[in-house]
Design a protein around this motif. Structure first.
Motif, PDB file in Angstrom:
ATOM      1  N   ARG A 156       0.830  -1.208   0.000  1.00 40.19           N
ATOM      2  CA  ARG A 156       0.000   0.000   0.000  1.00 40.19           C
ATOM      3  C   ARG A 156       0.871   1.268   0.000  1.00 40.19           C
ATOM      4  N   GLY A 157       0.527   2.169  -0.877  1.00 42.43           N
ATOM      5  CA  GLY A 157       1.252   3.450  -0.931  1.00 42.43           C
ATOM      6  C   GLY A 157       2.569   3.384  -1.682  1.00 42.43           C
ATOM      7  N   ARG A 158       2.985   2.167  -2.033  1.00 41.89           N
ATOM      8  CA  ARG A 158       4.274   2.047  -2.739  1.00 41.89           C
ATOM      9  C   ARG A 158       4.085   1.832  -4.235  1.00 41.89           C
ATOM     10  N   THR A 159       2.897   1.361  -4.626  1.00 41.59           N
ATOM     11  CA  THR A 159       2.693   1.028  -6.042  1.00 41.59           C
ATOM     12  C   THR A 159       1.853   2.105  -6.724  1.00 41.59           C
ATOM     13  N   HIS A 160       2.257   2.484  -7.928  1.00 50.08           N
ATOM     14  CA  HIS A 160       1.514   3.487  -8.704  1.00 50.08           C
ATOM     15  C   HIS A 160       1.209   2.878 -10.064  1.00 50.08           C
ATOM     16  N   ILE A 161       0.010   2.323 -10.144  1.00 45.43           N
ATOM     17  CA  ILE A 161      -0.308   1.544 -11.343  1.00 45.43           C
ATOM     18  C   ILE A 161      -0.327   2.418 -12.597  1.00 45.43           C
ATOM     19  N   ASN A 162      -0.977   3.573 -12.527  1.00 45.87           N
ATOM     20  CA  ASN A 162      -1.077   4.398 -13.740  1.00 45.87           C
ATOM     21  C   ASN A 162       0.286   4.759 -14.306  1.00 45.87           C
ATOM     22  N   GLU A 163       1.166   5.157 -13.410  1.00 44.02           N
ATOM     23  CA  GLU A 163       2.507   5.543 -13.877  1.00 44.02           C
ATOM     24  C   GLU A 163       3.370   4.295 -14.130  1.00 44.02           C
TER      25      GLU A 163
END
Ligand code: G6P
Length: 613
Positions: A272-279
């Motif tokens: 949580r908070g570490r993954t940025h799917i869009n980017e």
């Protein structure tokens, strides 16, 4: 390894200490004891072989009234577990009492010298030697207890967390640490000292973690922290992140079961908070600082012990698959005593739930001394390993109390996956598209684990069938191999059934000789890279009448023809298989151990946090 808890303040010390010892019992549980100092300056010591509950029974009719006291739950190193060797230990003049976690390595020479000067010992422990030494230094040099402790500790080789109280001063408590953890809780008109924060959290959230070589003095409700060489330190007060719920069983029969069931959430908390799917990217602040160095990294060495070492093996596959960096995975205890070839270009990652394992800590210190960059993957916030590393990632699994590691393992694997992907991206080894696919898949893992947990009843039935086995074999290939190792470790740790994990193809070079109709063989046989080959391995087992329990992918009907029992788990990316496939193996071990009447949360001879080498 050994739990210590001490209280000084305005409340009755005994119930706080007993409750605290129960919370610390995961650290050791072969004997327990308390020292209680009454306001009238009488010192009552009660000790008992066995669990804290045995001590409680022992003290049921005793005087336990005190506002100052300390308690200890032991994992024996020097001297067998019995009442005599249980802590606290007294000085010869019965003025000082001590509790200790760790090992005084030069205790034999200290003891001999003290004996020659007339000291008589009542136990076989290294700890008793230390309190006699403190007494002697105190008397000979006519110094305060604090000075005597500091002077004595300069003569000691080894690791320790100690608390000492003095019969003549019920308002005084002193603690010290080197190599073993110690945390001080600061309440309103009261203080606590403990091996970890679990005995403290109920009373205060304000804590100070002691550093190596520091002592804490609580004198008439005033807290002072100093180094052993008498330099005053400003206490760095931190707010505890754990809450009471997270260290209680919450309706589950055992902590282990609760922790198995927590995995959908603990894995989510790890990413949580570490993954940025869009980017299509990952943010890991510590690791990001080393971007330039990681781009040129030629080798990673992963160190750990026990289950954490198994997570390291998964890490090897992840870093090699995604970041294309060669990885070596080392037992910390071996690595630290070799003369490893290391230099400034190397990265060493330590994996440790507790962040306190003595061998892992020493391996990291060695790597650091040789110039390597050192990272940590730890669960316990503020523990020793994260405090010496250059960077790292907390696993955020929450407190793990069951001695057999479950949710910490899957959280470690999650953190390693994120690290590997992040490094892969920095090195241009992975496309943004592939990153997105993997991050989307990772988001589905908690619900896939929820689904897997629903198999609990059917896994229990399989446990019923194999619970009397004397041996078990676990086989897997690729990512399935570390899962097999971890599955076997879980079984042997808590059920005392001899179990071995093996690379499935390697079986024919030895373990196949053991297979007969009595031998359950658990095979990780999901529809991934080595599926066909694993099926062949299963047939080799069946041809010798072994009992096959297959962990297979949902919808795989073919496998039922080859296996005696099939546990179907949801389809997932191969790199995430350890997250899902470990769950049924944890449950299988858990049920077998319960059916065999074993103490699941406190298996014999083991301890959760191994702070001695
Ligand atoms: C002990 C525990 C294991 C754990 C190992 C390493 O043996 O019983 O569950 O895997 O220590 O501990 P760490 O805290 O470094 O992960």
């Amino acid at each position: 390894m050994c739990g210590i808890v001490a209280y000084i303040g305005h409340r009755e010390a005994y119930p706080i200490i007993i409750k605290g010892l129960k919370r610390l019992e995961y650290r050791g549980y072969d004997s327990a004891g308390v020292a209680l100092l009454t306001p009238e300056k009488s010192l009552n010591i009660y000790k008992k072989t066995g669990k804290v509950s045995d001590l409680e029974a022992e003290t049921s009719d005793k005087d336990v009234h005190a506002f100052t006291g300390m308690g200890h739950t032991r994992w024996a190193t020097h001297g067998e577990p019995n009442d005599r060797n249980a802590h606290p230990h007294l000085s010869q003049n019965k003025e000082f009492a001590i509790i200790h976690n760790g090992i005084i390595e030069n205790y034999a020479s200290l003891k001999k010298a003290l004996q020659e000067r007339g000291h008589e010992f009542k136990s076989d422990t290294d700890t008793e030697v230390l309190v006699h030494l403190i007494e002697e230094v105190h008397q000979k040099n006519k110094v305060t207890l604090e000075e005597a402790v500091r002077m004595s500790l300069t003569q000691v080789i080894g690791a320790y967390a100690i608390v000492i109280l003095s019969k003549s001063d019920p308002n005084y408590l002193i603690g010290a640490r080197k190599g073993s953890p110690m945390v001080v809780g600061i309440g309103e008109g009261e203080h606590f000292i403990a091996s970890d924060a679990t005995p403290i959290v109920e009373y205060t959230k304000n804590v100070v973690y002691l550093n190596d070589g520091e002592i804490v003095i609580i004198d008439n409700n005033k807290l002072t922290i100093k180094t052993i060489d008498n330099t005053i330190k400003t206490p760095y007060i931190q707010e505890l992140e754990i809450n009471l719920e997270s260290i209680e069983r919450g309706g589950f029969e055992h902590f282990m079961l609760k922790e198995i069931y927590e995995q959908p959430r603990s894995i989510l908390d790890s990413f949580r908070g570490r993954t940025h799917i869009n980017e299509g990217n990952i943010a890991m602040a510590g690791i990001d600082l080393f971007e330039d160095k990681l781009k040129n990294c030629k080798r990673i060495i992963i160190v750990g012990c026990g289950t954490s070492w198994h997570a390291g093996l998964v890490g090897e596959y992840l870093f090699e698959d995604f970041a294309r960096i060669p990885v070596e995975v080392e037992y910390a205890s071996e690595f630290r005593y070799r003369n490893p070839v290391l230099d400034e270009s190397d990265f060493v990652i330590a994996i440790s739930q507790s962040g306190e394992t003595a061998d892992t800590l020493a391996a990291l210190e060695l790597a650091k001394s040789k110039g390597a960059t050192i990272f940590g993957v730890c669960n316990v916030v503020g523990s020793s390993i994260p405090r010496i590393t250059d960077a790292g990632a907390y696993t955020h699994a929450g407190p793990e109390i069951g001695v057999a590691s479950t949710k910490a393992f899957t959280a470690q694997v999650t953190a390693l996956l994120l690290m590997a992907l992040s490094v892969a991206q920095k090195r241009g080894a992975i496309s943004t598209q592939r990153m997105r696919e993997l991050l989307i898949e990772l988001e589905t893992i908690p619900s896939k684990i929820e689904e897997t947990l629903k198999l609990d009843d059917s896994i229990k039935k399989i446990a019923e069938e194999i619970k009397e086995s004397r041996n078990a074999l676990y086989l897997g290939r690729g990512y399935g191999f570390p899962i097999a190792l971890e599955g076997a470790l879980k079984l042997k740790e808590i059920s005392y059934i001899h179990a071995e994990g093996y690379p499935a193809a390697e079986m024919k070079h030895g373990p196949i000789a053991l297979i007969d109709e009595e031998m359950p063989v658990v095979v990780i046989a999901t529809q991934h890279s080595y599926y066909e080959k694993v099926i062949s391995n299963i047939q080799e087992v069946k041809a010798r009448k072994g009992k096959v329990i297959a962990i297979a992918t949902q919808g795989d009907e073919h496998i039922a023809q080859n296996a005696d029992y099939v546990i179907y788990i949801p389809q997932c990316e191969e790199a995430m298989l350890p997250l899902v496939a470990s769950i049924p193996l944890q449950l299988l071990s858990y049920h077998i151990a319960v059916m065999r009447g074993c103490n699941v949360d406190q298996p014999r001879n083991l301890a959760k946090s191994v702070t001695v080498e």
